[in-house]
Design a protein around this motif. Structure first.
Motif, PDB file in Angstrom:
ATOM      1  N   HIS A 530      -5.707   2.951  -4.588  1.00  0.00           N
ATOM      2  CA  HIS A 530      -5.781   2.844  -6.043  1.00  0.00           C
ATOM      3  C   HIS A 530      -5.206   4.116  -6.667  1.00  0.00           C
ATOM      4  CE1 HIS A 530      -8.786  -0.370  -5.199  1.00  0.00           C
ATOM      5  NE2 HIS A 530      -8.279  -0.879  -6.308  1.00  0.00           N
ATOM      6  N   ARG A 531      -5.394   5.232  -5.957  1.00  0.00           N
ATOM      7  CA  ARG A 531      -4.864   6.513  -6.438  1.00  0.00           C
ATOM      8  C   ARG A 531      -3.417   6.637  -5.956  1.00  0.00           C
ATOM      9  NH1 ARG A 531      -8.979  11.113  -5.442  1.00  0.00           N
ATOM     10  NH2 ARG A 531      -8.036  11.258  -3.383  1.00  0.00           N
ATOM     11  N   LEU A 532      -2.463   6.602  -6.871  1.00  0.00           N
ATOM     12  CA  LEU A 532      -1.049   6.515  -6.522  1.00  0.00           C
ATOM     13  C   LEU A 532      -0.537   7.753  -5.802  1.00  0.00           C
ATOM     14  CD1 LEU A 532       0.426   4.736  -9.675  1.00  0.00           C
ATOM     15  CD2 LEU A 532      -0.663   3.771  -7.659  1.00  0.00           C
ATOM     16  N   SER A 533      -1.203   8.882  -5.939  1.00  0.00           N
ATOM     17  CA  SER A 533      -0.777  10.086  -5.232  1.00  0.00           C
ATOM     18  C   SER A 533      -0.841   9.900  -3.719  1.00  0.00           C
ATOM     19  CB  SER A 533      -1.657  11.272  -5.634  1.00  0.00           C
ATOM     20  OG  SER A 533      -3.028  10.981  -5.383  1.00  0.00           O
ATOM     21  N   ALA A 534      -1.649   8.930  -3.249  1.00  0.00           N
ATOM     22  CA  ALA A 534      -1.789   8.679  -1.810  1.00  0.00           C
ATOM     23  C   ALA A 534      -0.558   7.991  -1.231  1.00  0.00           C
ATOM     24  CB  ALA A 534      -3.027   7.826  -1.545  1.00  0.00           C
ATOM     25  N   VAL A 535       0.254   7.342  -2.077  1.00  0.00           N
ATOM     26  CA  VAL A 535       1.432   6.616  -1.576  1.00  0.00           C
ATOM     27  C   VAL A 535       2.734   7.184  -2.140  1.00  0.00           C
ATOM     28  CG1 VAL A 535       0.106   4.503  -1.274  1.00  0.00           C
ATOM     29  CG2 VAL A 535       1.296   4.879  -3.434  1.00  0.00           C
ATOM     30  N   GLU A 536       2.628   8.252  -2.883  1.00  0.00           N
ATOM     31  CA  GLU A 536       3.799   8.822  -3.543  1.00  0.00           C
ATOM     32  C   GLU A 536       4.913   9.159  -2.548  1.00  0.00           C
ATOM     33  OE1 GLU A 536       4.618  12.576  -6.585  1.00  0.00           O
ATOM     34  OE2 GLU A 536       2.566  11.868  -6.224  1.00  0.00           O
ATOM     35  N   HIS A 537       4.548   9.572  -1.329  1.00  0.00           N
ATOM     36  CA  HIS A 537       5.504  10.009  -0.318  1.00  0.00           C
ATOM     37  C   HIS A 537       6.081   8.839   0.489  1.00  0.00           C
ATOM     38  CE1 HIS A 537       1.900   9.174   1.958  1.00  0.00           C
ATOM     39  NE2 HIS A 537       2.588   9.253   3.086  1.00  0.00           N
ATOM     40  N   ALA A 538       5.587   7.617   0.278  1.00  0.00           N
ATOM     41  CA  ALA A 538       5.943   6.471   1.125  1.00  0.00           C
ATOM     42  C   ALA A 538       7.423   6.124   1.022  1.00  0.00           C
ATOM     43  CB  ALA A 538       5.091   5.266   0.746  1.00  0.00           C
ATOM     44  N   ASP A 539       7.965   5.570   2.117  1.00  0.00           N
ATOM     45  CA  ASP A 539       9.368   5.140   2.136  1.00  0.00           C
ATOM     46  C   ASP A 539       9.564   3.887   1.297  1.00  0.00           C
ATOM     47  OD1 ASP A 539      10.485   7.003   4.303  1.00  0.00           O
ATOM     48  OD2 ASP A 539       8.757   6.114   5.304  1.00  0.00           O
ATOM     49  N   LEU A 540       8.514   3.062   1.229  1.00  0.00           N
ATOM     50  CA  LEU A 540       8.563   1.849   0.415  1.00  0.00           C
ATOM     51  C   LEU A 540       7.193   1.626  -0.198  1.00  0.00           C
ATOM     52  CD1 LEU A 540       9.944  -0.818  -0.533  1.00  0.00           C
ATOM     53  CD2 LEU A 540       9.104  -1.874   1.579  1.00  0.00           C
ATOM     54  N   ILE A 541       7.172   1.340  -1.491  1.00  0.00           N
ATOM     55  CA  ILE A 541       5.921   1.053  -2.196  1.00  0.00           C
ATOM     56  C   ILE A 541       6.047  -0.334  -2.812  1.00  0.00           C
ATOM     57  CG2 ILE A 541       4.334   1.775  -4.028  1.00  0.00           C
ATOM     58  CD1 ILE A 541       5.562   4.612  -3.764  1.00  0.00           C
ATOM     59  N   ILE A 542       5.001  -1.152  -2.624  1.00  0.00           N
ATOM     60  CA  ILE A 542       4.987  -2.460  -3.288  1.00  0.00           C
ATOM     61  C   ILE A 542       3.793  -2.502  -4.237  1.00  0.00           C
ATOM     62  CG2 ILE A 542       6.132  -3.645  -1.375  1.00  0.00           C
ATOM     63  CD1 ILE A 542       3.369  -4.830  -0.652  1.00  0.00           C
ATOM     64  N   VAL A 543       3.974  -3.172  -5.349  1.00  0.00           N
ATOM     65  CA  VAL A 543       2.909  -3.370  -6.334  1.00  0.00           C
ATOM     66  C   VAL A 543       2.520  -4.845  -6.304  1.00  0.00           C
ATOM     67  CG1 VAL A 543       2.209  -3.199  -8.745  1.00  0.00           C
ATOM     68  CG2 VAL A 543       3.812  -1.519  -7.795  1.00  0.00           C
ATOM     69  N   LEU A 544       1.247  -5.116  -6.017  1.00  0.00           N
ATOM     70  CA  LEU A 544       0.747  -6.490  -5.967  1.00  0.00           C
ATOM     71  C   LEU A 544      -0.007  -6.838  -7.245  1.00  0.00           C
ATOM     72  CD1 LEU A 544      -0.670  -6.797  -2.321  1.00  0.00           C
ATOM     73  CD2 LEU A 544       1.447  -7.783  -3.196  1.00  0.00           C
ATOM     74  N   GLU A 545       0.184  -8.066  -7.683  1.00  0.00           N
ATOM     75  CA  GLU A 545      -0.592  -8.585  -8.801  1.00  0.00           C
ATOM     76  C   GLU A 545      -0.852 -10.065  -8.530  1.00  0.00           C
ATOM     77  OE1 GLU A 545       0.437  -9.548 -13.315  1.00  0.00           O
ATOM     78  OE2 GLU A 545       0.192  -7.379 -12.997  1.00  0.00           O
ATOM     79  N   GLU A 546      -2.136 -10.417  -8.419  1.00  0.00           N
ATOM     80  CA  GLU A 546      -2.546 -11.785  -8.106  1.00  0.00           C
ATOM     81  C   GLU A 546      -1.829 -12.327  -6.867  1.00  0.00           C
ATOM     82  OE1 GLU A 546      -2.069 -14.150 -11.588  1.00  0.00           O
ATOM     83  OE2 GLU A 546      -3.682 -13.125 -12.677  1.00  0.00           O
ATOM     84  N   GLY A 547      -1.692 -11.452  -5.856  1.00  0.00           N
ATOM     85  CA  GLY A 547      -1.130 -11.864  -4.572  1.00  0.00           C
ATOM     86  C   GLY A 547       0.378 -11.899  -4.510  1.00  0.00           C
ATOM     87  N   LYS A 548       1.064 -11.481  -5.582  1.00  0.00           N
ATOM     88  CA  LYS A 548       2.531 -11.485  -5.596  1.00  0.00           C
ATOM     89  C   LYS A 548       3.066 -10.069  -5.754  1.00  0.00           C
ATOM     90  CE  LYS A 548       2.904 -16.104  -7.652  1.00  0.00           C
ATOM     91  NZ  LYS A 548       3.424 -16.901  -8.789  1.00  0.00           N
ATOM     92  N   ILE A 549       4.252  -9.821  -5.200  1.00  0.00           N
ATOM     93  CA  ILE A 549       4.904  -8.521  -5.358  1.00  0.00           C
ATOM     94  C   ILE A 549       5.644  -8.529  -6.696  1.00  0.00           C
ATOM     95  CG2 ILE A 549       6.621  -6.923  -4.433  1.00  0.00           C
ATOM     96  CD1 ILE A 549       6.087  -8.103  -1.665  1.00  0.00           C
TER      97      ILE A 549
END
Length: 585
Positions: A530-549
């Motif tokens: 939930h805290r975006l700083s935890a994934v800031e370094h990721a090679d790929l980030i996906i945002v899910l909403e109601e099970g969809k990207i």
């Protein structure tokens, strides 16, 4: 008596022990018939004044020898029969535990822990009783009763034996009726005990929450109601139990009355001696135990039958997730690829995920973000194959996860869940859970990577500190970091963090993420947060909403898209600044 048919598989398995046990038990029963006959002979010898000191001494020595043999046969049948019943209990507990490990999370979501514990304790003990005391009472009541009746008929008077045993059919009918009632009531009593067991387990686990909300009195009242229900149902069982002995004792009293009335008549008529009547009454006394054992037998077997029914129903539940025939035992590695048109949970038609297309190359980090309930945890749990897909595929290194064994799949994955489960063991043992042979140096190294090493050193016992059940003696952040250390120690091909940094501060989070980057340069990592700083370094980030990207890309890409991610990131950055300003002030 159905329980003995149900347990026939075990009696065949332990046939040598049971056969020898029954043999020695029958020998004990036979030996117990000798003293009454000797007493009758001695009484007649005294009456005819033909008893001499030498003859008396011989009879006494004979009885002593019989007593010694009886002692050893009794020791042997107890070892063999009761020992075998203990083996059965151990086997059932192991079968239950092994079965629990194969069942899917869906099963444990529906079942209460207290109920499962009751199956493995009270129910197993009842079945053990049927295989031990039940066999004893069955064999002893039948062999002892048959031998006594045959001896009374052959050596003394068959007429008196028939007259004395006339009330027996009444006793058999009554005990069978009591047994049927007992089966139903004991099943209800065991179910009530399961409810009580579950209530205790929940309250002990949640005692901090109960105290925090001041709900002690309400919970005590609920426990008292559950306990009262257990008492009431067990009293209902006890009422049936209490009918057995008085019924049998009353029937036995009638038998004695008939034996004395008609036996005295035969003595007066001269068709029976005083010694014969004495032996007959002693044998009748020995027949009391088989009668009581017969009633006791119904009690034991009906309890065992009710409990075994409960155990069999549990063992009959099929695991939802199993190894595919011909599945590979090779630990998978390589790119993780999701291609899921839609997914719903087994007992729900509502779609949880749809149109999921993701590919994470080996060595990359995937960040998964979104609102609560967006499907983040579901996406990760599918990789663990806690549920099977209805459509689409999920591959590691180009191989579908359903084409490898569950053991191989889960050996490739390290999982740090939202709910951090720690065991009632030392901190070192908790960290080494996935690698029990780990050295102290290895344990301390991963503890440093998880930024928990310094905290552990501050405990009085250090790494030997015993954590309470589920880690109740530790803070949320400490539990999270110990869970992270445990996952890192296994050095898995794929590491899953399911919102596992939520309870640590920003500085500790940065330290852990930097350590992960160093340690797992060629390994794949999936992080939901939930805290975006935890994934800031990721090679790929996906945002899910109601099970969809709804969005995907790198941190920079998503910021430029000015969508949900950018808006949430700006909001969290502002919160961080306000927090820092508050501290400075």
């Amino acid at each position: 008596m159905r329980i003995f048919i149900d347990l026939w598989w075990f009696f065949k398995q332990e046939r040598l022990k049971y056969s020898l046990g029954v043999l020695f038990l029958m020998l004990s029963s036979f030996l117990s018939l000798i003293p009454p006959h000797v007493v009758g002979v001695l009484v007649d010898d005294i009456r005819t004044k033909s008893l001499t000191p030498v003859l008396l001494g011989k009879w006494i020595l004979f009885l002593v020898i019989i007593g010694v043999i009886y002692y050893f046969t009794g020791f042997l049948w107890r070892q063999l029969i009761f020992g075998s019943s203990i083996i059965l209990a151990n086997q059932l507990r192991n079968d239950l535990y092994k079965h629990f490990t194969k069942l899917s999370p869906n099963f444990f979501q529906k079942r209460r822990i207290g109920d499962l514990m009751a199956h493995a304790t009270n129910d197993v003990n009842a079945v053990q009783g049927a295989a031990g005391e039940g066999i004893l009472t069955l064999v002893d009541s039948m062999t002892m009763g048959t031998m006594v009746i045959m001896t009374m008929s052959a050596l003394i008077s068959w007429k008196l034996t028939i007259i004395t045993l006339l009330p027996m059919p009444i006793m058999v009918m009554l005990t069978m009726y009591y047994g049927a009632l007992l089966h139903k009531r004991f099943g209800r009593a065991q179910a009530a005990f399961s409810d009580l067991n579950d209530k205790v387990q929940e309250n002990v686990s949640g005692v901090r929450v109960i105290k925090a909300f001041g709900e002690e009195k309400a919970q005590i009242k609920m426990f008292q109601n559950a306990s009262r229900d257990v008492v009431n149902k067990n009293i209902a069982v006890a009422k049936i139990d209490s009918l057995f002995d008085p019924t049998i004792t009353f029937i036995v009293a009638i038998c004695y009355f008939l034996a004395l009335i008609f036996g005295a008549k035969y003595v007066v008529e001269g068709s029976m001696t005083i010694g014969g009547l004495t032996s007959f009454t002693l044998y009748l006394g020995q027949l009391v135990w088989p009668m009581l054992a017969f009633g006791f037998l119904f009690n034991i077997v009906e309890r065992g039958s009710a409990s075994y029914d409960r155990i069999r129903k549990l063992l009959a539940i099929k695991p939802e997730i199993t190894d595919k025939k011909g599945a590979s035992a090779k630990i998978p590695s390589g790119a993780v690829e999701y291609a899921i048109p839609r997914f719903h949970y087994p007992e729900s038609a509502a779609e949880v995920l749809s149109d999921i297309q993701i590919k994470v190359e080996q060595g990359q980090t995937l960040g998964i973000v979104g609102k609560t309930g967006a499907g983040k945890t579901t996406l990760l749990r599918l990789l663990l194959r806690e549920f099977d897909l209805q459509e689409g595929k999920l591959c590691i290194g180009g191989t579908s996860i359903s084409d490898v064994t569950l053991e191989a799949l889960r050996s490739a994955i390290g999982y740090v869940p939202q709910d951090h489960i720690l065991f009632s063991a030392t901190i070192a043992e908790n960290i080494a859970f996935a690698k029990p042979e780990a050295t102290r140096e290895e344990i301390e190294r991963v503890a440093k990577l998880a930024s928990i090493h310094e905290d552990i050193l501050h405990f009085k016992e250090g790494y030997e500190t015993i954590v309470g059940e589920r880690g109740v003696t530790l803070s949320g952040g400490q539990k999270q970091r110990i869970s992270i250390a445990r996952a890192l120690l296994a050095h898995p091909e794929i590491l899953i963090f399911d919102d596992s940094l939520s309870a640590v501060d920003a500085r500790t989070e940065v330290s852990i993420l930097q350590a992960l980057k160093r340690e797992r340069s060629n390994k794949t990592t999936l992080i939901s947060a939930h805290r975006l700083s935890a994934v800031e370094h990721a090679d790929l980030i996906i945002v899910l909403e109601e099970g969809k990207i709804i969005e995907q890309g790198t941190h920079e890409d998503l910021i430029e898209q000015h969508g949900w991610y950018a808006e949430m990131y700006a909001h969290q950055q502002l919160e961080s600044l306000v927090s820092e300003g508050g501290q400075k002030a």
